[in-house]
Design an enzyme around this catalytic site. Structure first.
Site, short mmCIF file in Angstrom:
data_model
loop_
_atom_site.label_atom_id
_atom_site.label_comp_id
_atom_site.label_asym_id
_atom_site.label_seq_id
_atom_site.Cartn_x
_atom_site.Cartn_y
_atom_site.Cartn_z
N ARG A 157 6.69 73.83 16.69
CA ARG A 157 5.66 73.49 15.69
C ARG A 157 4.79 74.69 15.31
O ARG A 157 3.60 74.53 15.03
CB ARG A 157 4.75 72.36 16.20
CG ARG A 157 5.44 71.05 16.48
CD ARG A 157 5.97 70.40 15.21
NE ARG A 157 6.34 69.01 15.44
CZ ARG A 157 7.51 68.62 15.93
NH1 ARG A 157 8.44 69.52 16.21
NH2 ARG A 157 7.75 67.34 16.11
N SER A 228 3.37 62.30 14.47
CA SER A 228 2.84 62.69 15.78
C SER A 228 1.48 63.33 15.57
O SER A 228 1.37 64.33 14.88
CB SER A 228 3.73 63.73 16.45
OG SER A 228 4.99 63.22 16.71
N GLU A 324 -1.39 68.19 16.69
CA GLU A 324 -0.42 68.84 15.79
C GLU A 324 -0.98 68.80 14.38
O GLU A 324 -0.73 69.69 13.56
CB GLU A 324 0.91 68.08 15.85
CG GLU A 324 1.97 68.64 14.95
CD GLU A 324 3.26 67.83 14.90
OE1 GLU A 324 3.64 67.21 15.91
OE2 GLU A 324 3.88 67.82 13.84
N1 EPU Z 1 6.88 57.71 25.21
C1 EPU Z 1 6.11 56.77 25.89
N2 EPU Z 1 5.17 56.08 25.18
C2 EPU Z 1 4.99 56.26 23.86
C3 EPU Z 1 5.76 57.22 23.17
C4 EPU Z 1 6.70 57.94 23.88
O1 EPU Z 1 6.26 56.55 27.08
O2 EPU Z 1 4.13 55.58 23.28
C5 EPU Z 1 7.94 58.42 25.96
C6 EPU Z 1 9.30 57.91 25.55
O3 EPU Z 1 9.69 56.80 26.30
C7 EPU Z 1 10.19 59.10 25.81
C8 EPU Z 1 9.27 60.27 25.53
O4 EPU Z 1 7.95 59.78 25.59
O5 EPU Z 1 10.57 59.15 27.16
C9 EPU Z 1 9.55 60.95 24.21
O6 EPU Z 1 9.36 60.02 23.16
P1 EPU Z 1 10.10 60.19 21.72
O7 EPU Z 1 11.53 60.47 21.92
O8 EPU Z 1 9.68 59.03 20.90
O9 EPU Z 1 9.55 61.53 21.13
P2 EPU Z 1 8.13 62.21 21.19
O10 EPU Z 1 8.16 63.32 22.19
O11 EPU Z 1 7.09 61.19 21.34
C10 EPU Z 1 8.78 64.07 19.43
C11 EPU Z 1 8.24 64.64 18.16
C12 EPU Z 1 8.50 63.70 17.00
C13 EPU Z 1 10.00 63.52 16.89
C14 EPU Z 1 10.52 62.95 18.23
C15 EPU Z 1 12.01 62.86 18.23
C16 EPU Z 1 6.37 66.04 18.78
C17 EPU Z 1 4.89 66.17 18.77
N3 EPU Z 1 6.82 64.89 18.29
O12 EPU Z 1 8.04 62.87 19.71
O13 EPU Z 1 8.04 64.32 15.82
O14 EPU Z 1 10.33 62.64 15.83
O15 EPU Z 1 10.15 63.84 19.31
O16 EPU Z 1 12.55 64.13 18.36
O17 EPU Z 1 7.06 66.94 19.21
C18 EPU Z 1 6.21 64.46 14.29
O18 EPU Z 1 6.12 65.65 14.63
O19 EPU Z 1 5.44 63.94 13.44
C19 EPU Z 1 7.21 63.63 14.95
C20 EPU Z 1 7.28 62.32 14.71
#
Ligand code: EPU
Length: 328
Positions: A157, A228, A324
């Site tokens: 990012r 995010s 972010e």
């Molecule tokens: N998780 C939780 N609770 C929640 C959300 C997530 O426990 O409320 C856990 C999930 O179970 C999983 C882990 O966190 O084990 C990761 O969750 P997820 O795969 O949904 O991805 P994220 O890390 O929350 C990132 C990006 C997203 C992108 C997704 C998929 C960042 C800040 N965010 O989210 O990007 O779509 O991975 O690759 O890196 C964005 O930047 O706007 C965005 C949506």
């Protein structure tokens, strides 16, 4: 200040600016630079912005359009994209034409220029991975410049446009290097669960990602949000070892031997914030990383919620989570 910014930020915050200017070509951008006065702010679709007050300056928006094949080099293709193109239209166009590499970035809101500034990423792919070069004008000097992906210093990012060149660049065109050979990236969490081990087409991968995103992320048209809100924190191996012994279920991604990325969404949920509200701002019930405008929230309401969450995560885990979203 007569220009409403409500339609220019996906949080739907009703802020105003002194002046709003758009350009549709490099020539228009260059002439805009001649009369531009500080302060100014170049925005994209406003999908990563939080207006915390009115903006007493000029908001600039790129309306340069067009997606075209620039060159073929063996199985590689170079695709030129106007900075004002909607990012997901670019992914759709590339997938239909058989130019591969962007599928995992399906349905990320925003425009091409902002995507290149922000280094948008999802499901194990970042836009910096497929960028060849970025064309922009330095707003203060009016000088057109081109930087290769390496010179853009892409990181999680982040890019040079968010560090040493912050606030000074109008990206009007981006050139992508894609491939005519489809190499699916299926190892990331939610996609792996659905698709790993299967033979998939690029369109199936794109459709699956659209489906996953629609099920987890709110549509800004019905519930204001900026995707995010926080970045996933990167912590040292020593901090990670201490935390994992206390919280063995903590999800994490290793980034080499010394650093580990932890999902902020998990940390926020563990602190009890998922689905909670503070005034007119809330934490989305299906993804704790997303803050939402429950209707008529101000930027200050969202900031108050941000700070309350940051404080709790710091208290419980000793980790500082950073937004972010760019607060203006
Ligand atoms: N998780 C939780 N609770 C929640 C959300 C997530 O426990 O409320 C856990 C999930 O179970 C999983 C882990 O966190 O084990 C990761 O969750 P997820 O795969 O949904 O991805 P994220 O890390 O929350 C990132 C990006 C997203 C992108 C997704 C998929 C960042 C800040 N965010 O989210 O990007 O779509 O991975 O690759 O890196 C964005 O930047 O706007 C965005 C949506």
């Amino acid at each position: 200040m007569n220009n409403s910014l409500k339609g220019h930020n996906t949080f739907g915050i009703d802020a105003r600016c002194r002046e709003y200017r758009e350009y549709s070509s490099l020539a228009e951008l260059l002439s805009l630079c001649h009369t531009l006065q500080k302060p100014y702010l170049h925005i994209g679709q406003g999908s990563n912005l939080l207006f915390t007050k009115d903006y007493d300056g000029t908001i600039i928006h790129c309306n340069v359009r067009g997606i075209r094949l620039l060159a073929e080099e063996g199985t590689d293709v170079l695709i030129s994209v106007g900075g004002g193109e909607i990012w997901d239209d670019v992914v759709a166009w590339c997938t239909i034409h058989g130019y591969y590499g962007t599928e995992n970035l399906s349905l990320i809101p925003g425009e091409m220029g902002a995507a290149a500034v922000q280094n948008i990423g999802a499901y194990g792919v970042e836009v910096g991975d497929v960028i060849e070069f970025v064309d922009f004008v330095h707003l203060e000097t009016g000088e057109p410049r081109r930087l290769s992906a390496k010179e853009c210093q892409y990181a999680y990012r982040s890019s040079i446009f968010k560090t040493s060149l912050r606030g000074e660049c109008a990206v009007y065109s981006v050139t992508l290097r894609l491939s005519t050979i489809f190499t699916p990236h299926l190892t990331y969490g939610a996609i792996a669960e659905r698709l790993e081990g299967q033979e998939v087409s690029a369109q199936t991968l794109r459709d699956t990602i659209i489906d996953i995103r629609n099920s987890k992320l709110p549509d800004p048209k019905t519930l204001g949000n900026a995707g995010s809100y926080f970045m996933n924190p990167i912590i040292s191996d020593a901090s990670f070892k201490r935390l994992i012994s206390l919280y063995p279920d903590m999800p994490h991604y290793r980034l080499g031997d010394d650093e580990v990325k932890v999902p902020a969404g998990w940390l926020i949920e563990q602190c009890g914030w998922k689905g909670r509200t503070l005034g007119r701002a809330g934490v989305y019930e299906k993804q704790a990383l997303v803050l939402v405008n429950l209707g008529e929230a101000t930027g200050a309401d969202i900031l108050r919620l941000q700070e309350a969450i940051q404080e709790d995560v710091k208290k419980k885990y000793g980790i500082t989570i950073l937004p972010e979203v760019n607060a203006i």
